[in-house]
Design a protein around this motif. Structure first.
Motif, mmCIF file in Angstrom:
data_model
loop_
_atom_site.group_PDB
_atom_site.id
_atom_site.type_symbol
_atom_site.label_atom_id
_atom_site.label_comp_id
_atom_site.label_asym_id
_atom_site.label_seq_id
_atom_site.Cartn_x
_atom_site.Cartn_y
_atom_site.Cartn_z
ATOM 1 N N LEU A 2 0.820 -1.198 0.000
ATOM 2 C CA LEU A 2 0.000 0.000 0.000
ATOM 3 C C LEU A 2 0.862 1.259 0.000
ATOM 4 O O LEU A 2 0.485 2.289 -0.565
ATOM 5 C CB LEU A 2 -0.927 -0.018 1.223
ATOM 6 N N GLU A 3 2.021 1.175 0.620
ATOM 7 C CA GLU A 3 2.941 2.318 0.646
ATOM 8 C C GLU A 3 3.324 2.744 -0.773
ATOM 9 O O GLU A 3 3.395 3.941 -1.082
ATOM 10 C CB GLU A 3 4.191 1.976 1.444
ATOM 11 N N GLU A 4 3.582 1.755 -1.636
ATOM 12 C CA GLU A 4 3.959 2.056 -3.019
ATOM 13 C C GLU A 4 2.817 2.745 -3.757
ATOM 14 O O GLU A 4 3.020 3.738 -4.465
ATOM 15 C CB GLU A 4 4.343 0.761 -3.746
ATOM 16 N N THR A 5 1.606 2.228 -3.572
ATOM 17 C CA THR A 5 0.448 2.809 -4.248
ATOM 18 C C THR A 5 0.194 4.237 -3.790
ATOM 19 O O THR A 5 -0.008 5.145 -4.612
ATOM 20 C CB THR A 5 -0.801 1.947 -3.969
ATOM 21 N N LEU A 6 0.191 4.446 -2.485
ATOM 22 C CA LEU A 6 -0.115 5.776 -1.963
ATOM 23 C C LEU A 6 0.960 6.795 -2.335
ATOM 24 O O LEU A 6 0.657 7.967 -2.595
ATOM 25 C CB LEU A 6 -0.291 5.717 -0.451
ATOM 26 N N GLN A 7 2.217 6.362 -2.379
ATOM 27 C CA GLN A 7 3.277 7.285 -2.780
ATOM 28 C C GLN A 7 3.113 7.686 -4.249
ATOM 29 O O GLN A 7 3.288 8.862 -4.609
ATOM 30 C CB GLN A 7 4.650 6.663 -2.565
ATOM 31 N N ALA A 8 2.766 6.719 -5.103
ATOM 32 C CA ALA A 8 2.546 7.032 -6.518
ATOM 33 C C ALA A 8 1.376 7.997 -6.682
ATOM 34 O O ALA A 8 1.454 8.960 -7.458
ATOM 35 C CB ALA A 8 2.286 5.740 -7.295
ATOM 36 N N ILE A 9 0.308 7.747 -5.937
ATOM 37 C CA ILE A 9 -0.856 8.621 -6.007
ATOM 38 C C ILE A 9 -0.491 10.031 -5.552
ATOM 39 O O ILE A 9 -0.890 11.039 -6.156
ATOM 40 C CB ILE A 9 -1.998 8.056 -5.136
ATOM 41 N N ASP A 10 0.300 10.134 -4.493
ATOM 42 C CA ASP A 10 0.666 11.463 -4.002
ATOM 43 C C ASP A 10 1.585 12.182 -4.981
ATOM 44 O O ASP A 10 1.496 13.411 -5.136
ATOM 45 C CB ASP A 10 1.345 11.356 -2.643
ATOM 46 N N ASP A 11 2.445 11.450 -5.651
ATOM 47 C CA ASP A 11 3.295 12.074 -6.664
ATOM 48 C C ASP A 11 2.437 12.667 -7.786
ATOM 49 O O ASP A 11 2.735 13.757 -8.296
ATOM 50 C CB ASP A 11 4.283 11.058 -7.234
ATOM 51 N N LEU A 12 1.375 11.964 -8.147
ATOM 52 C CA LEU A 12 0.465 12.488 -9.165
ATOM 53 C C LEU A 12 -0.226 13.754 -8.669
ATOM 54 O O LEU A 12 -0.427 14.712 -9.428
ATOM 55 C CB LEU A 12 -0.586 11.439 -9.529
ATOM 56 N N ARG A 13 -0.582 13.759 -7.387
ATOM 57 C CA ARG A 13 -1.245 14.933 -6.822
ATOM 58 C C ARG A 13 -0.298 16.131 -6.810
ATOM 59 O O ARG A 13 -0.676 17.247 -7.191
ATOM 60 C CB ARG A 13 -1.727 14.626 -5.402
ATOM 61 N N ARG A 14 0.935 15.907 -6.374
ATOM 62 C CA ARG A 14 1.887 17.012 -6.268
ATOM 63 C C ARG A 14 2.278 17.582 -7.627
ATOM 64 O O ARG A 14 2.607 18.764 -7.734
ATOM 65 C CB ARG A 14 3.131 16.560 -5.503
ATOM 66 N N THR A 15 2.222 16.766 -8.676
ATOM 67 C CA THR A 15 2.534 17.249 -10.022
ATOM 68 C C THR A 15 1.303 17.773 -10.748
ATOM 69 O O THR A 15 1.396 18.182 -11.905
ATOM 70 C CB THR A 15 3.195 16.147 -10.863
ATOM 71 N N GLY A 16 0.150 17.743 -10.067
ATOM 72 C CA GLY A 16 -1.054 18.308 -10.653
ATOM 73 C C GLY A 16 -1.807 17.398 -11.593
ATOM 74 O O GLY A 16 -2.787 17.830 -12.220
ATOM 75 N N LYS A 17 -1.401 16.137 -11.697
ATOM 76 C CA LYS A 17 -2.112 15.210 -12.585
ATOM 77 C C LYS A 17 -3.493 14.858 -12.035
ATOM 78 O O LYS A 17 -4.424 14.590 -12.788
ATOM 79 C CB LYS A 17 -1.297 13.926 -12.775
ATOM 80 N N ILE A 18 -3.602 14.808 -10.698
ATOM 81 C CA ILE A 18 -4.889 14.561 -10.053
ATOM 82 C C ILE A 18 -5.057 15.568 -8.923
ATOM 83 O O ILE A 18 -4.081 16.143 -8.435
ATOM 84 C CB ILE A 18 -4.994 13.126 -9.493
ATOM 85 N N ARG A 19 -6.310 15.771 -8.507
ATOM 86 C CA ARG A 19 -6.564 16.663 -7.375
ATOM 87 C C ARG A 19 -6.757 15.886 -6.086
ATOM 88 O O ARG A 19 -6.245 16.261 -5.035
ATOM 89 C CB ARG A 19 -7.799 17.522 -7.661
ATOM 90 N N HIS A 20 -7.506 14.790 -6.161
ATOM 91 C CA HIS A 20 -7.789 13.995 -4.970
ATOM 92 C C HIS A 20 -7.800 12.520 -5.341
ATOM 93 O O HIS A 20 -8.027 12.152 -6.499
ATOM 94 C CB HIS A 20 -9.147 14.369 -4.360
ATOM 95 N N ALA A 21 -7.585 11.668 -4.340
ATOM 96 C CA ALA A 21 -7.618 10.222 -4.535
ATOM 97 C C ALA A 21 -8.831 9.629 -3.832
ATOM 98 O O ALA A 21 -9.323 10.168 -2.838
ATOM 99 C CB ALA A 21 -6.342 9.579 -3.999
ATOM 100 N N GLY A 22 -9.280 8.499 -4.355
ATOM 101 C CA GLY A 22 -10.384 7.780 -3.733
ATOM 102 C C GLY A 22 -10.169 6.283 -3.889
ATOM 103 O O GLY A 22 -9.235 5.836 -4.561
#
Length: 334
Positions: free
Chosen positions: A127-147
């Protein structure tokens, strides 16, 4: 149409959202675009899709339908289930998530996804790998929020805990199956969502068509229905559901409602449900579904429904949407 804030996010979503899994089932591209426009004109501000819907074709149609209207829409998509049935193009691994989000952005013709959801739990990926990837997308503006989608309560708790330990923003919403005939999330998932302030998107509020009343005892499934098309999860001869639907139809008629409108209003009545996803195939179906937006069920009717299907019960366990890892055959056999 009424709106609510989705969990702890800054996203405001309409009480009914447009689910698009069936958008291209029987529609041409032009018909699908007209259906989307009609939903937006009716006040729907949430559109939910997934990369696997028609192997990306639905995202492409939405990209065309929403051109010039993105700023008025909360657009949600999902990642994780196999694209074109290819297990190497699935899951919550970093490499796939990074590739998949770029593919979705291209098909949707946008720069950022409002809500990027994990379509199912992936027990094979930390789960750590998934959440880190999701946060990288958020910080680069690719996504706004995760669900998340169809996460059991223990996975929701673990996701929140891991995000906290990693000092990352946790997911803000859970998408789960919820209807009168599929109430399994009431026991643990909904209370967990409430505890962590998660928004809840309820999918399949009509239980695959059962709560429209289209399936009747001793009658063949209507042409074009999911049961008639061979959907393995929907059988028109399901004796248990036939009996329950007959009782529910009687309650609806006594209240001066159609079974469909009563069922949609029932799902929306739960205080933890933020938005209910409807998936019409035609504009006429959309109009009929939207007629439920102002329906309110009184306590007497809600209690009567509870006596037909008890709280926390999935009439068909398969409607839970996900089989826990420990119940998989390969995990129970030597």
């Amino acid at each position: 149409m009424q709106t609510q804030t989705l969990g702890t996010s800054d996203l405001s979503v309409s009480q009914f959202g447009l689910g698009t899994m069936s958008l291209l089932t029987s529609n041409s591209e032009d018909e699908a675009i007209r259906l989307v426009h009609r939903a937006l004109d009716a006040g729907i501000t949430l559109i939910d899709t997934a990369d696997i819907y028609n192997d990306g074709a639905v995202e492409e149609v939405l990209g065309k339908a929403l051109k010039g209207r993105h700023e008025k829409v909360v657009l949600a998509t999902k990642v994780g289930l196999p694209m074109q049935g290819d297990p190497t193009r699935s899951g919550g691994g970093r490499a796939w998530i990074i590739q998949a989000v770029e593919d979705s952005l291209r098909r949707l013709d946008i720069d950022s996804i409002d809500l990027y959801q994990l379509h199912r739990p992936d027990p094979e990926t930390p789960l750590e790998e998934t959440l880190q990837a999701i946060d990288d997308l958020r910080r680069t503006g690719k996504i706004r929020h995760a669900g998340t989608s169809v996460f059991p309560a223990e996975m929701l708790v673990r996701t929140q805990w891991v995000a906290t330990q990693m000092s990352l923003p946790p997911p803000v919403a859970e998408q789960a199956p919820y209807s009168i005939l599929a109430r399994g999330i009431e026991g643990e998932v909904l209370p967990t969502c409430r505890r962590y302030g998660l928004g809840v998107l309820a999918w399949s509020p009509l239980n695959g068509g059962w709560l429209t009343g289209k399936y009747r005892r001793n009658e063949a499934a209507p042409k074009g229905s999911r049961a008639a098309s061979g959907n393995p999860f929907i059988r028109a001869d399901d004796a248990a559901k036939l009996g329950l639907v007959e009782q529910l139809r009687a309650l609806a008629e006594a209240a001066g409602l159609s079974l469909m409108r009563m069922s949609l209003a029932w799902t929306q009545a739960h205080p933890d449900v933020t938005s209910t996803l409807i998936g019409p195939r035609t504009e006429a179906q959309l109009d009929a579904l939207l007629g439920a937006e102002d329906v309110r069920l009184d306590e007497t009717l809600l209690d009567a429904i509870d006596r037909v299907v008890a709280p926390g019960v999935n009439v068909d366990p398969r409607n839970a949407g996900w089989v826990p890892e420990g119940l998989a055959r390969e995990k129970r056999r030597c």
